[in-house]
Enzyme design. Sequence first.
Site, PDB file in Angstrom:
ATOM      1  N   GLU A   1       1.165  -1.005   0.029  1.00 52.05           N
ATOM      2  CA  GLU A   1      -0.137   0.281  -0.018  1.00 52.05           C
ATOM      3  C   GLU A   1       0.827   1.533  -0.032  1.00 52.05           C
ATOM      4  O   GLU A   1       2.276   1.619   0.486  1.00 52.05           O
ATOM      5  CB  GLU A   1      -0.842  -0.713   0.849  1.00 52.05           C
ATOM      6  CG  GLU A   1      -1.667  -0.964   1.582  1.00 52.05           C
ATOM      7  CD  GLU A   1      -2.295  -1.197   2.771  1.00 52.05           C
ATOM      8  OE1 GLU A   1      -2.329   0.085   3.482  1.00 52.05           O
ATOM      9  OE2 GLU A   1      -3.156  -2.766   2.891  1.00 52.05           O
TER      10      GLU A   1
ATOM     11  N   CYS B   1      -0.674  51.422  -5.677  1.00 51.29           N
ATOM     12  CA  CYS B   1      -0.033  50.440  -6.408  1.00 51.29           C
ATOM     13  C   CYS B   1      -0.951  49.013  -7.137  1.00 51.29           C
ATOM     14  O   CYS B   1      -1.212  48.796  -6.865  1.00 51.29           O
ATOM     15  CB  CYS B   1       0.269  49.489  -4.842  1.00 51.29           C
ATOM     16  SG  CYS B   1       1.227  48.454  -5.442  1.00 51.29           S
TER      17      CYS B   1
ATOM     18  N   ASP C   1       0.617  10.180   3.572  1.00 51.06           N
ATOM     19  CA  ASP C   1       1.670  11.247   5.049  1.00 51.06           C
ATOM     20  C   ASP C   1      -0.112  12.674   5.353  1.00 51.06           C
ATOM     21  O   ASP C   1      -0.510  13.125   4.960  1.00 51.06           O
ATOM     22  CB  ASP C   1       2.346  11.946   4.423  1.00 51.06           C
ATOM     23  CG  ASP C   1       3.016  12.961   5.293  1.00 51.06           C
ATOM     24  OD1 ASP C   1       3.300  12.456   5.983  1.00 51.06           O
ATOM     25  OD2 ASP C   1       3.770  13.691   4.268  1.00 51.06           O
TER      26      ASP C   1
ATOM     27  N   CYS D   1       8.926  48.858  -3.269  1.00 50.57           N
ATOM     28  CA  CYS D   1       8.351  48.257  -3.808  1.00 50.57           C
ATOM     29  C   CYS D   1       8.114  47.986  -4.689  1.00 50.57           C
ATOM     30  O   CYS D   1       8.579  49.126  -5.909  1.00 50.57           O
ATOM     31  CB  CYS D   1       6.259  48.727  -3.952  1.00 50.57           C
ATOM     32  SG  CYS D   1       4.948  48.061  -4.605  1.00 50.57           S
TER      33      CYS D   1
ATOM     34  N   TYR E   1      -7.325   1.579   6.422  1.00 47.87           N
ATOM     35  CA  TYR E   1      -6.587   0.572   5.520  1.00 47.87           C
ATOM     36  C   TYR E   1      -5.865  -0.990   6.830  1.00 47.87           C
ATOM     37  O   TYR E   1      -5.121  -1.348   6.854  1.00 47.87           O
ATOM     38  CB  TYR E   1      -4.781   0.639   5.340  1.00 47.87           C
ATOM     39  CG  TYR E   1      -3.838   2.072   6.313  1.00 47.87           C
ATOM     40  CD1 TYR E   1      -4.080   1.887   7.328  1.00 47.87           C
ATOM     41  CD2 TYR E   1      -4.146   3.476   6.076  1.00 47.87           C
ATOM     42  CE1 TYR E   1      -3.650   1.820   8.646  1.00 47.87           C
ATOM     43  CE2 TYR E   1      -3.229   4.378   6.783  1.00 47.87           C
ATOM     44  CZ  TYR E   1      -2.907   3.657   7.982  1.00 47.87           C
ATOM     45  OH  TYR E   1      -2.848   4.961   9.702  1.00 47.87           O
TER      46      TYR E   1
ATOM     47  N   LYS F   1      10.792   4.070   2.592  1.00 50.92           N
ATOM     48  CA  LYS F   1      10.345   5.725   1.937  1.00 50.92           C
ATOM     49  C   LYS F   1      11.006   6.033   1.229  1.00 50.92           C
ATOM     50  O   LYS F   1      12.584   5.363   1.385  1.00 50.92           O
ATOM     51  CB  LYS F   1      11.081   6.252   4.217  1.00 50.92           C
ATOM     52  CG  LYS F   1      10.757   5.959   4.918  1.00 50.92           C
ATOM     53  CD  LYS F   1       9.153   7.102   5.107  1.00 50.92           C
ATOM     54  CE  LYS F   1       8.452   7.090   6.459  1.00 50.92           C
ATOM     55  NZ  LYS F   1       9.496   7.957   6.986  1.00 50.92           N
TER      56      LYS F   1
ATOM     57  N   CYS G   1       4.081  46.871   0.655  1.00 54.26           N
ATOM     58  CA  CYS G   1       3.884  48.014   0.665  1.00 54.26           C
ATOM     59  C   CYS G   1       2.403  48.933   0.810  1.00 54.26           C
ATOM     60  O   CYS G   1       1.625  47.878   0.567  1.00 54.26           O
ATOM     61  CB  CYS G   1       3.796  47.788  -1.484  1.00 54.26           C
ATOM     62  SG  CYS G   1       2.929  49.682  -2.272  1.00 54.26           S
TER      63      CYS G   1
ATOM     64  N   CYS H   1       5.488  49.808  -7.229  1.00 56.50           N
ATOM     65  CA  CYS H   1       5.268  51.832  -7.322  1.00 56.50           C
ATOM     66  C   CYS H   1       6.262  51.858  -6.880  1.00 56.50           C
ATOM     67  O   CYS H   1       5.576  53.781  -6.985  1.00 56.50           O
ATOM     68  CB  CYS H   1       4.035  51.885  -6.789  1.00 56.50           C
ATOM     69  SG  CYS H   1       4.456  51.292  -4.757  1.00 56.50           S
TER      70      CYS H   1
ATOM     71  N   LYS I   1       2.048   4.982   1.156  1.00 56.24           N
ATOM     72  CA  LYS I   1       2.365   5.547   2.797  1.00 56.24           C
ATOM     73  C   LYS I   1       1.423   7.014   2.541  1.00 56.24           C
ATOM     74  O   LYS I   1       1.738   7.680   1.986  1.00 56.24           O
ATOM     75  CB  LYS I   1       3.848   4.869   3.537  1.00 56.24           C
ATOM     76  CG  LYS I   1       3.466   5.696   4.566  1.00 56.24           C
ATOM     77  CD  LYS I   1       4.830   5.134   5.739  1.00 56.24           C
ATOM     78  CE  LYS I   1       5.078   4.957   6.810  1.00 56.24           C
ATOM     79  NZ  LYS I   1       4.885   6.471   7.601  1.00 56.24           N
TER      80      LYS I   1
HETATM   81  S1  IVH Z   1      -0.741   0.097   8.966  1.00 59.49           S
HETATM   82  C1  IVH Z   1       1.011  -1.239  12.967  1.00 59.49           C
HETATM   83  N1  IVH Z   1      -0.597   1.228   6.133  1.00 59.49           N
HETATM   84  O1  IVH Z   1       2.289   4.846   8.718  1.00 59.49           O
HETATM   85  C2  IVH Z   1       0.749  -0.541  12.322  1.00 59.49           C
HETATM   86  N2  IVH Z   1       0.143   3.063   7.820  1.00 59.49           N
HETATM   87  O2  IVH Z   1       4.537   4.799  10.881  1.00 59.49           O
HETATM   88  C3  IVH Z   1      -0.140  -0.748  11.308  1.00 59.49           C
HETATM   89  N3  IVH Z   1       0.251   4.995   7.860  1.00 59.49           N
HETATM   90  O3  IVH Z   1       1.332   5.356  12.191  1.00 59.49           O
HETATM   91  C4  IVH Z   1      -0.216   0.636  10.044  1.00 59.49           C
HETATM   92  N4  IVH Z   1       0.150   4.895   5.200  1.00 59.49           N
HETATM   93  O4  IVH Z   1      -0.405   6.571  10.332  1.00 59.49           O
HETATM   94  C5  IVH Z   1      -0.475   1.276   7.586  1.00 59.49           C
HETATM   95  N5  IVH Z   1      -1.281   1.880   4.099  1.00 59.49           N
HETATM   96  C6  IVH Z   1      -0.733   2.781   5.508  1.00 59.49           C
HETATM   97  C7  IVH Z   1      -0.311   3.656   6.093  1.00 59.49           C
HETATM   98  C8  IVH Z   1       0.503   3.529   7.336  1.00 59.49           C
HETATM   99  C9  IVH Z   1       0.451   5.848   6.508  1.00 59.49           C
HETATM  100  C10 IVH Z   1       0.944   5.560   9.028  1.00 59.49           C
HETATM  101  C11 IVH Z   1       0.156   5.125   9.856  1.00 59.49           C
HETATM  102  C12 IVH Z   1       0.564   4.836  10.992  1.00 59.49           C
HETATM  103  C13 IVH Z   1       2.244   5.318  10.922  1.00 59.49           C
HETATM  104  C14 IVH Z   1       2.952   3.764  10.814  1.00 59.49           C
END
Ligand code: IVH
Length: 695
Positions: free
Chosen positions: A111, A442, A115, A418, A237, A324, A436, A421, A113
Amino acid sequence: MNPEEQIIDLTNRLNYYNFQYYQNSISEVDDFTFDKLLTDLTALEHQYPEFRQPDSPTARVGGTISKEFKTVYHRFPMLSLGNTYSEEDLIEFDKRVQKGLNGQAYEYICELKFDGVALSLTYENGVLVQGATRGDGVRGDDITNNIRTIRTVPLRIGGGHKSVHESESAPSVTAIPALFEVRGEGFLPLAEFDRINKEREDIGEPLLANPRNAASGTFKQQDSGAVAKRRLDCYLYSFLSETDVFQTHEESLVAMNAWGFNVSPTWQKCTNIQEVMAYINEWETKRFDLPLGTDGIVIKVNRYDQQRDLGYTAKSPRWAIAFKYKAMAASTALNGIQYQVGRTGAVTPVALLTPVLLAGTVVKRASLHNANEIERLGVMMHDTVFVEKGGEIIPKITGVDLNRRTDKSQPIIYPTTCPACGTTLVRKEGEAHFYCPNEQGCPPQRQARFEHFIQRRAMNIESLGEGKIELLIDRGLVQTPADLYALKATDLLGIEKVFLVEETGKKRVVSFREKTVENILTAIERSKAQPFPNVLFGLGIRYVGNTTAEKLVDYFGSMDAIMNATPEQLLAVPDTGPRIAESVVAWFEDADNREFVERLRAAGLQFVGEKKVVEQEGDTLTGKTFLYTGTFANFSREELESRIEANGGRLLSGISKKLNYLIVGENAGPSKVEKAKKLNVPMIGEDEFMAMLVV
Ligand code: IVH
């Protein structure tokens, strides 16, 4: 139908329309009908609060104020994930999984990750009963009312969004446990983040730093009505329950999606680590097309029994890991700085770069925010700089490649006048931007003031956009937006101008043909009917955005009352602090602004609105301050607050010596009661409070 049946019927219908809209992208009713049904339901709920349903869609618009969030313990701890940054690390992880499973076959689910902010939602008998933040993993904040405002979070599943036509019922849902939790990431969509920042820039508010912080700050707002305005979203998720419902993570994702949860379709099953690598490579640039920021991917062993066998370390599961992505960075030359002047006169430096390819797009410009940022980076003209693409849409300069600094590098001299102007710039104490002060003369400020005035949320004369205003100003036909109301067809017909579009180097002709002129004049005429809050917002008073304009109108009711309001009166408006109050007073003190307002009045714009302040019932509470805790038999929280205000009392936000009474209801917060005792603040019950209302 009796009121209770009506409330149930409206709740089900609205939830069903919502489900169809967000889950299946089908609009079964138009916005107008939807809003009408929602208004009807709100009114009925107000009249018969006892019949309000736990999954009422009226929660989507917010309206509850939480003085402080309750702490809740997570049924299952919310853990974090181990991180890896390289292919080698990932192969190591795969080896550990292989070893841990003693040679059994296994699959992964990959999946993205996301943010944002980790959230946990609890459902009891299909109804959302609790939404909480991660907190320290063991306990978090109860932010249920804020989570209910997220349109894609179902307030009820399994029959809640019953079809209006019985035959086409929602997907059949089997085996939903009576109690379960889903977890996911709450986020502010990038487009929404951009929209909010544009609006903030427009009214002179400091910009939100990034979508993640903005989401986290929004989830913790105490006024759920303000949260609802920000259109947060959430991807789910994880599924958790005491009973075994699914064998695999994949099954849970498919089911959550079928039940109406927002599951990002970006997940994929991989049968070996090479397929995982391919997924990683595929999404390295594709992720920038998603509606939110992502900083990596998450790899999870698919089978639950295998997850159990692999188990956990103290902090994180052994069956999952995060990979990451390295920040997408490039280095390029800084060739110049363009200083842009906004509507409020704020000067923003924009870096002009030698074009460079970054995550699939060519980057030529990057924001440098303000003079402090230039200083912080230590950047000089003609330096080689690093640009990065993060969650935000505009790339940012993150540093200077000092190894490549040559004699050509020159200190950046921030302008003192500015760029448009020539007026000397000023910087107020505590402000990051230089301004300004030549508000009237302006050119970019003037142009931006027009753009602000004609936008949809103000006077809605958007047919005047895209270069047309510039042309009118150029020809001397308009000086201020008030001049728009004197325009005649003969002034406009036939005028045209050729613009050079900077980005493409192409020419664009703006011309006023007969049809255009007709459209514009009609839009100008129609704008006279725009409601007063739009007019007030359109004036362009610094810090007065849409919401503030609405609150001022609710409180004062007319332009005259606002124009003549003292700072003290302005401070009495909900959510209005000294910054807004000072700005409003200063704006109306200016003679040019007053003249502008009078000309708009003469043109026939709406200068009165509906005063929505609580009607005064009496003055038995005058001079007394109140705070309440718990729930009450005779009042909702909103009703209690308005009764206090309607009788001359004042609500305080916390317990202090200044507090005269703490009204204590059912399930009162023990810490508040404790503190009130300590400070000798009298505590009264609901009945005593009601007795105080009678003369
Ligand atoms: S699973 C046991 N799936 O990442 C942990 N986490 O470092 C289960 N996060 O606090 C988390 N996308 O906020 C999972 N597809 C994803 C995610 C995800 C972002 C974040 C989540 C979690 C942190 C874990």
